[in-house]
Write an enzyme that holds these catalytic residues in place. Sequence first.
Site, mmCIF file in Angstrom:
data_model
loop_
_atom_site.group_PDB
_atom_site.id
_atom_site.type_symbol
_atom_site.label_atom_id
_atom_site.label_comp_id
_atom_site.label_asym_id
_atom_site.label_seq_id
_atom_site.Cartn_x
_atom_site.Cartn_y
_atom_site.Cartn_z
ATOM 1 N N PRO A 130 0.807 -1.223 0.000
ATOM 2 C CA PRO A 130 0.000 0.000 0.000
ATOM 3 C C PRO A 130 0.842 1.276 0.000
ATOM 4 O O PRO A 130 0.438 2.279 -0.594
ATOM 5 C CB PRO A 130 -0.829 -0.126 1.285
ATOM 6 C CG PRO A 130 -0.974 -1.605 1.489
ATOM 7 C CD PRO A 130 0.331 -2.190 1.019
ATOM 8 N N GLN A 185 -7.354 10.912 -47.330
ATOM 9 C CA GLN A 185 -5.901 10.911 -47.142
ATOM 10 C C GLN A 185 -5.508 11.147 -45.683
ATOM 11 O O GLN A 185 -4.554 10.534 -45.179
ATOM 12 C CB GLN A 185 -5.243 11.967 -48.027
ATOM 13 C CG GLN A 185 -3.723 11.862 -48.057
ATOM 14 C CD GLN A 185 -3.088 12.878 -48.980
ATOM 15 O OE1 GLN A 185 -3.192 14.078 -48.748
ATOM 16 N NE2 GLN A 185 -2.438 12.402 -50.043
ATOM 17 N N GLN A 211 -10.686 6.139 -32.171
ATOM 18 C CA GLN A 211 -11.103 7.386 -32.810
ATOM 19 C C GLN A 211 -11.535 7.156 -34.255
ATOM 20 O O GLN A 211 -12.516 7.740 -34.721
ATOM 21 C CB GLN A 211 -9.954 8.396 -32.756
ATOM 22 C CG GLN A 211 -10.292 9.781 -33.304
ATOM 23 C CD GLN A 211 -11.173 10.581 -32.365
ATOM 24 O OE1 GLN A 211 -11.304 10.220 -31.184
ATOM 25 N NE2 GLN A 211 -11.802 11.632 -32.866
ATOM 26 N N GLU A 244 4.707 -2.932 -13.467
ATOM 27 C CA GLU A 244 6.104 -3.342 -13.714
ATOM 28 C C GLU A 244 7.037 -2.127 -13.716
ATOM 29 O O GLU A 244 8.040 -2.086 -14.408
ATOM 30 C CB GLU A 244 6.246 -4.103 -15.038
ATOM 31 C CG GLU A 244 5.337 -5.317 -15.181
ATOM 32 C CD GLU A 244 5.715 -6.456 -14.243
ATOM 33 O OE1 GLU A 244 6.461 -6.217 -13.276
ATOM 34 O OE2 GLU A 244 5.257 -7.577 -14.478
#
Length: 386
Positions: A127, A277, A335, A362
Site C-alpha cells: 500500500p 488521405q 477514434q 512493472e
Amino acid sequence: MNFDLSEQQRAFQHAARQFAADKMAPHAAQWDAECTFPIEVIQQAGEWGFCGLYTPEAAGGIGLSRLDASIVFEELSYACPSTAAYISIHNMACWMVATWATPTVVDQWSALLASGRKLASYCLTEPNAGSDAASLKTRANLINGQYCLNGAKAFISGAGSTDLLVVMARTGSEGASGISAFAVPADTQGITYGRCEQKMGWNSQPTRTISFDNVMIPASHLLGVEGEGFKIAMRGIDGGRINIASCSLGAAQAALDAARLYMGERQQFKRKLADFQALQFKLADMVTELVAARQIVRLAATKLDQRAPDASTYCAMAKRFATDVSFSVCNDALQLHGGYGYIREYPLERYLRDVRVHQILEGTNEIMRVIISRHLLNGVAPEEIR
C-alpha cells in the site's frame, strides 16, 4: 542483423495465434463484462506450454528464450490482453521458483506451475511501497527454523484464486539489501484476501490486497539466500517489462487490424473512410510506430537473453516506448471507429482499457525514464547505446 523469425519461432507464433483465436477470442468480451477469471482456459494454455515458457525444462517448463516468450505473449494478447498479461505474470513467478527455490520446493511446485495445474501470484507492491519497492515493510522473522511473515501487499494479480505466492519481505535492515524472497502456499493459515478491486480494465483477472498475520513459512521456502530478494525481484521485473510490453503490442496490433478493416467498410460523404488521405496518414503513423515498438521490444528481449550488462536499460526503454505507443495506437483506432469505437459491441474500448494499466505496472513509465536517464548520466557514452 537478421530481423526474421526462425522456423521454430514461427511455429510457436502460429500455435499461440491458434490458441488465442480458438480458446480466448470468443470469450474475451464476456470475461471482461462479467469479471471472470478463466482458470480452465489458463490451465489449457499450460497444456500448450504457455505457463512455463522460459522455465527450464528440468523444472517442467519448455525452456524458451525471452524473445520466444515475447512472441507468444504478443499473440495471446491479440485476443485478450488481460488474460495474456496474467499468464505473463504467472510465467515470471514460475521462473523465479524454478531458478531460486530449494530442490524440495522445486520438486513440489515447479512442474505443477509450468503445466498450469497450479497458478502463482507475484507479491512485491505494498500500500505504501509502489515505485519505491525497496521501502517495503512486510517482514519475515526467522523463529525456530521457520519464518514468521507479517504485513500486506496490494494490487496483486490473481490474488485469492492462485495457489502459490512469490512474496518479497524484509528479513534485514532498511533498503534493498534487507529484502528476501519466499514461496508461500496461498492457503497458509494467517493469509487473508481483500475484496476484488473494481478496475478500469484487466477484468478477466482478480486484483486484491493480501494480508499476512503471523504466517509461518518453512525455512526451505526461502528463495535464494537472505538479502537476495530485491535482486531476484529486479531480475524478474526486467523480464516482466518485456512481457507486458509484448502484451501491449498484441492489443495494439488487434486494434490496428480492426481499424484497417473498418476503414474499408465504413462510408461517409459517399466515400469509404480508407479513401480520405488524412485517415490514410493516421493509419500509416500507427503501423510505423507499432513496428518500431515491436523491434525495440525484441531487441531488449535479445539483450536479456544474452545477459548484456545494459539489458535492464533496454528493458526499461522497451517497456516505456511500447506501452506508450500501444496505448496511442488503441486510442487512435477507437477514434477511427467514431462513436462505434466507444460501445462494447466493438472491442476497441476493451483494448484501450486493458492496455492503459501497462503504462503503470512493472514500474511506471516515469520510473522507466529514471532508469534510462541514470544509465546515460552515469558516464555512458552515446556510442555505447548505438
